[in-house]
Design a protein around this motif. Structure first.
Motif, PDB file in Angstrom:
ATOM      1  N   ILE A  50       0.835  -1.202   0.000  1.00  8.71           N
ATOM      2  CA  ILE A  50       0.000   0.000   0.000  1.00  8.71           C
ATOM      3  C   ILE A  50       0.866   1.247   0.000  1.00  8.71           C
ATOM      4  CG2 ILE A  50      -1.708   1.307   1.340  1.00  8.71           C
ATOM      5  CD1 ILE A  50      -2.776  -1.388   2.363  1.00  8.71           C
ATOM      6  N   ARG A  51       2.010   1.172   0.669  1.00  9.59           N
ATOM      7  CA  ARG A  51       2.872   2.336   0.845  1.00  9.59           C
ATOM      8  C   ARG A  51       3.714   2.642  -0.400  1.00  9.59           C
ATOM      9  NH1 ARG A  51       5.951   1.570   6.142  1.00  9.59           N
ATOM     10  NH2 ARG A  51       4.227   2.568   7.241  1.00  9.59           N
ATOM     11  N   LEU A  52       3.610   1.846  -1.439  1.00 13.20           N
ATOM     12  CA  LEU A  52       4.411   2.068  -2.639  1.00 13.20           C
ATOM     13  C   LEU A  52       4.231   3.471  -3.203  1.00 13.20           C
ATOM     14  CD1 LEU A  52       4.133  -1.260  -4.688  1.00 13.20           C
ATOM     15  CD2 LEU A  52       6.204  -0.232  -3.753  1.00 13.20           C
ATOM     16  N   SER A  53       3.012   3.991  -3.147  1.00  8.79           N
ATOM     17  CA  SER A  53       2.755   5.303  -3.740  1.00  8.79           C
ATOM     18  C   SER A  53       3.276   6.449  -2.877  1.00  8.79           C
ATOM     19  CB  SER A  53       1.243   5.488  -3.956  1.00  8.79           C
ATOM     20  OG  SER A  53       0.540   5.360  -2.722  1.00  8.79           O
ATOM     21  N   ARG A  54       3.483   6.183  -1.573  1.00  6.89           N
ATOM     22  CA  ARG A  54       4.026   7.188  -0.659  1.00  6.89           C
ATOM     23  C   ARG A  54       4.896   6.499   0.379  1.00  6.89           C
ATOM     24  NH1 ARG A  54      -0.158  10.478   2.431  1.00  6.89           N
ATOM     25  NH2 ARG A  54       1.697  10.885   3.696  1.00  6.89           N
ATOM     26  N   PRO A  55       6.161   6.295   0.058  1.00  4.62           N
ATOM     27  CA  PRO A  55       7.036   5.541   0.967  1.00  4.62           C
ATOM     28  C   PRO A  55       7.157   6.162   2.355  1.00  4.62           C
ATOM     29  CG  PRO A  55       8.042   5.763  -1.195  1.00  4.62           C
ATOM     30  CD  PRO A  55       6.840   6.638  -1.196  1.00  4.62           C
ATOM     31  N   ASP A  56       6.901   7.469   2.476  1.00  4.40           N
ATOM     32  CA  ASP A  56       7.050   8.123   3.769  1.00  4.40           C
ATOM     33  C   ASP A  56       5.746   8.145   4.573  1.00  4.40           C
ATOM     34  OD1 ASP A  56       5.728   9.793   2.032  1.00  4.40           O
ATOM     35  OD2 ASP A  56       6.705  11.632   2.742  1.00  4.40           O
ATOM     36  N   VAL A  92      -1.554   4.576   6.260  1.00  3.02           N
ATOM     37  CA  VAL A  92      -1.749   3.340   5.507  1.00  3.02           C
ATOM     38  C   VAL A  92      -3.052   2.670   5.924  1.00  3.02           C
ATOM     39  CG1 VAL A  92      -0.856   0.998   5.139  1.00  3.02           C
ATOM     40  CG2 VAL A  92       0.706   2.948   5.078  1.00  3.02           C
ATOM     41  N   GLU A  93      -3.278   2.589   7.210  1.00  4.83           N
ATOM     42  CA  GLU A  93      -4.498   1.964   7.713  1.00  4.83           C
ATOM     43  C   GLU A  93      -5.736   2.751   7.284  1.00  4.83           C
ATOM     44  OE1 GLU A  93      -6.592   1.053  12.019  1.00  4.83           O
ATOM     45  OE2 GLU A  93      -4.411   0.812  11.827  1.00  4.83           O
ATOM     46  N   GLN A  94      -5.653   4.074   7.299  1.00  4.74           N
ATOM     47  CA  GLN A  94      -6.784   4.895   6.874  1.00  4.74           C
ATOM     48  C   GLN A  94      -7.120   4.640   5.409  1.00  4.74           C
ATOM     49  OE1 GLN A  94      -6.099   9.087   7.391  1.00  4.74           O
ATOM     50  NE2 GLN A  94      -8.113   9.687   6.628  1.00  4.74           N
ATOM     51  N   ARG A 116      -8.820   1.242   5.109  1.00 12.21           N
ATOM     52  CA  ARG A 116     -10.227   1.297   5.537  1.00 12.21           C
ATOM     53  C   ARG A 116     -11.101   1.873   4.425  1.00 12.21           C
ATOM     54  NH1 ARG A 116     -11.327   0.624  10.960  1.00 12.21           N
ATOM     55  NH2 ARG A 116      -9.514   0.584  12.372  1.00 12.21           N
ATOM     56  N   ALA A 117     -10.639   2.968   3.826  1.00 16.91           N
ATOM     57  CA  ALA A 117     -11.413   3.593   2.758  1.00 16.91           C
ATOM     58  C   ALA A 117     -11.538   2.685   1.545  1.00 16.91           C
ATOM     59  CB  ALA A 117     -10.763   4.919   2.356  1.00 16.91           C
ATOM     60  N   ALA A 118     -10.530   1.826   1.336  1.00 10.38           N
ATOM     61  CA  ALA A 118     -10.552   0.899   0.199  1.00 10.38           C
ATOM     62  C   ALA A 118     -11.276  -0.403   0.515  1.00 10.38           C
ATOM     63  CB  ALA A 118      -9.123   0.595  -0.249  1.00 10.38           C
ATOM     64  N   GLN A 119     -11.867  -0.495   1.711  1.00  9.05           N
ATOM     65  CA  GLN A 119     -12.643  -1.669   2.102  1.00  9.05           C
ATOM     66  C   GLN A 119     -11.798  -2.946   2.174  1.00  9.05           C
ATOM     67  OE1 GLN A 119     -16.068  -1.003   2.782  1.00  9.05           O
ATOM     68  NE2 GLN A 119     -15.248   1.070   2.465  1.00  9.05           N
ATOM     69  N   ILE A 120     -10.530  -2.805   2.561  1.00  5.21           N
ATOM     70  CA  ILE A 120      -9.662  -3.972   2.644  1.00  5.21           C
ATOM     71  C   ILE A 120      -9.067  -4.132   4.043  1.00  5.21           C
ATOM     72  CG2 ILE A 120      -7.545  -2.771   1.946  1.00  5.21           C
ATOM     73  CD1 ILE A 120      -8.662  -6.346   0.912  1.00  5.21           C
ATOM     74  N   HIS A 121      -9.307  -3.175   4.937  1.00  2.36           N
ATOM     75  CA  HIS A 121      -8.719  -3.196   6.282  1.00  2.36           C
ATOM     76  C   HIS A 121      -9.132  -4.453   7.059  1.00  2.36           C
ATOM     77  CE1 HIS A 121      -7.449  -1.854  10.259  1.00  2.36           C
ATOM     78  NE2 HIS A 121      -8.681  -2.066  10.702  1.00  2.36           N
ATOM     79  N   THR A 145      -4.665  -2.129  -4.413  1.00  5.69           N
ATOM     80  CA  THR A 145      -4.183  -1.105  -5.345  1.00  5.69           C
ATOM     81  C   THR A 145      -5.003   0.177  -5.214  1.00  5.69           C
ATOM     82  OG1 THR A 145      -5.588  -1.832  -7.192  1.00  5.69           O
ATOM     83  CG2 THR A 145      -3.465  -2.900  -6.956  1.00  5.69           C
ATOM     84  N   ILE A 146      -6.278   0.055  -4.882  1.00  7.64           N
ATOM     85  CA  ILE A 146      -7.097   1.250  -4.651  1.00  7.64           C
ATOM     86  C   ILE A 146      -6.616   1.979  -3.398  1.00  7.64           C
ATOM     87  CG2 ILE A 146      -9.424   2.072  -4.092  1.00  7.64           C
ATOM     88  CD1 ILE A 146     -10.491  -0.226  -5.839  1.00  7.64           C
ATOM     89  N   ALA A 147      -6.278   1.220  -2.351  1.00  8.90           N
ATOM     90  CA  ALA A 147      -5.722   1.831  -1.144  1.00  8.90           C
ATOM     91  C   ALA A 147      -4.423   2.561  -1.464  1.00  8.90           C
ATOM     92  CB  ALA A 147      -5.480   0.753  -0.088  1.00  8.90           C
ATOM     93  N   ARG A 148      -3.636   1.981  -2.347  1.00 10.18           N
ATOM     94  CA  ARG A 148      -2.382   2.605  -2.777  1.00 10.18           C
ATOM     95  C   ARG A 148      -2.664   3.941  -3.460  1.00 10.18           C
ATOM     96  NH1 ARG A 148       0.372  -1.232  -6.770  1.00 10.18           N
ATOM     97  NH2 ARG A 148       0.544  -2.547  -4.914  1.00 10.18           N
ATOM     98  N   ALA A 149      -3.688   3.952  -4.337  1.00 11.55           N
ATOM     99  CA  ALA A 149      -4.048   5.189  -5.028  1.00 11.55           C
ATOM    100  C   ALA A 149      -4.609   6.227  -4.054  1.00 11.55           C
ATOM    101  CB  ALA A 149      -5.060   4.885  -6.128  1.00 11.55           C
ATOM    102  N   LEU A 150      -5.396   5.772  -3.076  1.00 11.23           N
ATOM    103  CA  LEU A 150      -5.932   6.688  -2.062  1.00 11.23           C
ATOM    104  C   LEU A 150      -4.799   7.333  -1.259  1.00 11.23           C
ATOM    105  CD1 LEU A 150      -8.980   4.642  -0.776  1.00 11.23           C
ATOM    106  CD2 LEU A 150      -9.092   6.992  -1.620  1.00 11.23           C
ATOM    107  N   LEU A 151      -3.786   6.558  -0.940  1.00 11.17           N
ATOM    108  CA  LEU A 151      -2.666   7.077  -0.163  1.00 11.17           C
ATOM    109  C   LEU A 151      -1.904   8.134  -0.957  1.00 11.17           C
ATOM    110  CD1 LEU A 151      -1.285   6.623   2.594  1.00 11.17           C
ATOM    111  CD2 LEU A 151       0.232   4.996   1.461  1.00 11.17           C
ATOM    112  N   ALA A 152      -1.819   7.947  -2.278  1.00 17.62           N
ATOM    113  CA  ALA A 152      -1.126   8.931  -3.124  1.00 17.62           C
ATOM    114  C   ALA A 152      -1.863  10.264  -3.132  1.00 17.62           C
ATOM    115  CB  ALA A 152      -0.987   8.393  -4.543  1.00 17.62           C
TER     116      ALA A 152
END
Length: 586
Positions: free
Chosen positions: A432-438, A444-446, A449-454, A483-490
């Motif tokens: 999940i953190r690939l889009s924002r390593p920092d 990440v957890e937020q 949750r938004a991506a319905q995978i938590h 991957t949606i969680a990854r996009a949300l994090l970005a």
């Protein structure tokens, strides 16, 4: 920066290569000296049988020189082998780093047209194939040349007739080998094709065996594998038969027994004719036997050398690929609107996929792309994140041409989620953190949750630290939500979305749709629509046909216009009446 010269491959190890060459030549030449010493000792000691005095000083000198040469030969062989393998390791690391750097500079579209296996072949197989060149071939080639040259120089200096006799097997090989290898280039190509066909058929058969057995089609699936095996065996059998005689002749000529018979026959004739004494033919017998062995070893390395040459060509072609251009004067976007200004595009420069397309996507709106397969909708959407660059016109974000944005800034502004889910063999947290390593663990957890995978992640024993493929296995729909969680994090203001539910199972579709709704909120969204009921609320729908926008408007407007979209909608309703959500068919 691109790398155009294949000689640059060896730049990091050029000094090591010079050392390998020097050590190999010295070692090969030194390895001949002990055999010469045997001959010289025989010249010194044999006359003692007839009562002549022995020149002890000379004898000891020869022994010392032989021992010293043997030590030098062994030391050079050891050092050359050590340096060559260290150089090989350094070259492989250098090439892999260079490949990764070049991969980072290539347009995303290059990856879309290739499988992960082709990239893996570059990084692993092709680089490893160069091992033979550096670690072994330099020594083999130099030994195959140096040993015969030094031996023949000595023989011509002591007994030229025996030197000529020693050349007979080499001349025989020189005549027969080209005959054996006649048409080899075409044969090797056919061999590669047969091997690839067999490999593909094997993978297909193994991967699909469960399905074909379930539906009783084992015989049909097995037929392709069986046919590929027959073609491969037939080709190898035919090629073996064609080269069997020449190969056998070469083996016989290079045989030590053949060389010994030729040398002894020549020596016997010279002695009987009074042209030489028995001691004079000894150098030819001792050294002549060692002339063919290096060539046999070199011939055995031919396949490895061919693979290395192919790998070098493949790597050269890869490094010649032009990287995605970077702006000389980079700009910064101001806003999240997306505009297509008279865009035209072709993959090969000749056959256009898009023709003078113009469209505007306002900030915070959803624009849906619909059309039949091959209409150009996927290509259209992928121009925004610069999977490809347009041939004419421009694609702009916030009024700035995407080509005037640095790649880092572009991917900060544009997020994308496509059907071909890409997850790594790493922890779910790192995926999940690939889009924002920092990003923090809380962020990440937020996003999860938004991506319905938590909740699904927490069911794994190690939770977010579970490693995909080791501690965790996800269904296609679950991986899509990662991957949606990854996009949300970005948190990119522009989103390109290839409808992620097109192939999702019913249990996952609702969760994915909810996650996508969260992802699309307050963003400029460009969505490629496959299931038309999912875009009835889009702010605008663009209908593409043969690379042109033929209709545009809201769902209600397009249905009322009774055009192409209306027909697509009616057909969609008819085909999916039983599965459409309540209200979507109205």
């Amino acid at each position: 920066m691109t790398d155009d010269s294949t000689t640059d491959f060896f730049a990091p190890v050029r000094g090591s290569l010079a050392g390998i060459i020097a050590l190999s030549v010295v070692g090969a030449a030194s390895s001949v000296v002990p055999f010469i010493a045997i001959v010289e000792l025989a010249r010194i000691l044999l006359p003692a049988a007839s009562g002549e005095p022995i020149d002890e000083a000379r004898a000891w000198t020869v022994v010392i020189v032989a021992v010293a040469a043997l030590v030098v030969a062994v030391s050079c062989a050891f050092l050359s082998g050590l340096i060559s393998h260290l150089a090989d390791a350094e070259l492989q690391v250098s090439l892999r780093r260079r490949i990764i750097r070049h991969l980072q500079q290539l347009p995303l579209g290059w990856f879309g047209r290739r499988s992960s296996g082709s990239v893996r072949k570059l990084v692993e197989s092709d680089v490893t194939a160069l091992h033979q060149l550096v670690a072994h071939s330099i020594q083999d080639v130099l030994t195959a040349v140096t040993v015969p040259v030094v031996s023949l120089v000595y023989l011509f200096a002591t007994q030229w007739q025996m030197a000529v006799a020693a050349l007979v097997p080499l001349l025989g090989v020189a005549v027969c080998y080209p005959l054996m290898m006649r048409g080899a280039g075409e044969k090797y190509q056919q061999y590669d094709e047969a091997t690839q066909s067999l490999s593909g058929a094997t993978v297909e058969f193994v991967q699909g065996i469960a399905v074909v057995k379930r539906f009783g089609q084992l015989g049909r699936s097995h037929r392709r594998y069986r046919d590929a095996t027959k073609r491969y065996v037939h080709f190898v059998d035919e090629w073996t038969r064609e080269t069997a005689i020449a190969f056998t002749v070469v083996e016989l000529i290079c045989s030590p027994v053949t060389a010994l018979l030729i040398l002894l026959s020549a020596g016997a004739w010279l002695v009987s004719a009074g042209l030489a004494t028995p001691i004079d033919i000894l150098p030819g017998v001792v050294l002549g036997l060692g002339l063919t062995a290096p060539f046999i070893k070199l011939g055995a390395s031919g396949q490895f050398l061919r693979n290395a040459a192919k790998a070098r060509r493949a790597l050269s072609a890869f490094f010649a690929l032009p990287p995605v251009s970077q702006p000389v004067e980079p700009q910064t976007t101001e806003g999240a609107d997306v505009a297509f200004d008279d865009v035209s595009f072709s993959y090969d420069g000749e056959h256009r996929v898009l023709h003078d397309v113009a469209a505007a996507c306002a900030p915070g709106t959803v624009t849906a792309l619909v059309g039949t397969s091959g209409s150009g909708k996927s290509t259209f959407a992928k121009l925004v994140p610069r999977y490809y660059d347009v041939d004419a016109g421009r694609v702009a974000i916030g009024g700035v041409d995407v080509r005037d944005l640095r790649s880092r800034e572009l991917y900060r502004d544009v997020g994308f989620v496509f059907q071909d889910v890409q997850v790594l063999r790493a922890s779910l947290r790192e995926n999940i953190r690939l889009s924002r390593p920092d990003a923090t663990d809380a962020e990440v957890e937020q996003a999860a949750r938004a991506a319905q995978i938590h909740d699904r992640i927490l069911r794994f024993e190690r939770g977010y630290d579970a490693v995909l493929g080791d501690d965790a296995n996800l269904s296609g729909g679950e991986a899509q939500r990662v991957t949606i969680a990854r996009a949300l994090l970005a948190d990119a203001p522009v989103l390109v979305l290839d409808e992620a539910t097109a192939f999702a199972d019913p249990d996952s579709e609702a969760a994915i749709q909810k996650a996508l709704s969260t992802l699309a909120a307050d963003r400029t969204v460009l969505v490629i629509a496959h299931r038309l009921h999912t875009i009835t609320g889009a702010d605008q729908i663009l209908v593409l046909d043969a690379g042109r926008i033929v209709e545009r408007g809201t769902h209600a407007e397009l249905v009322a216009a009774n055009g192409r979209f209306a027909r697509m909608w009616a057909e969609y309703q008819s085909n999916h009446a039983r599965t459409l959500p309540e209200g979507a068919a109205r």
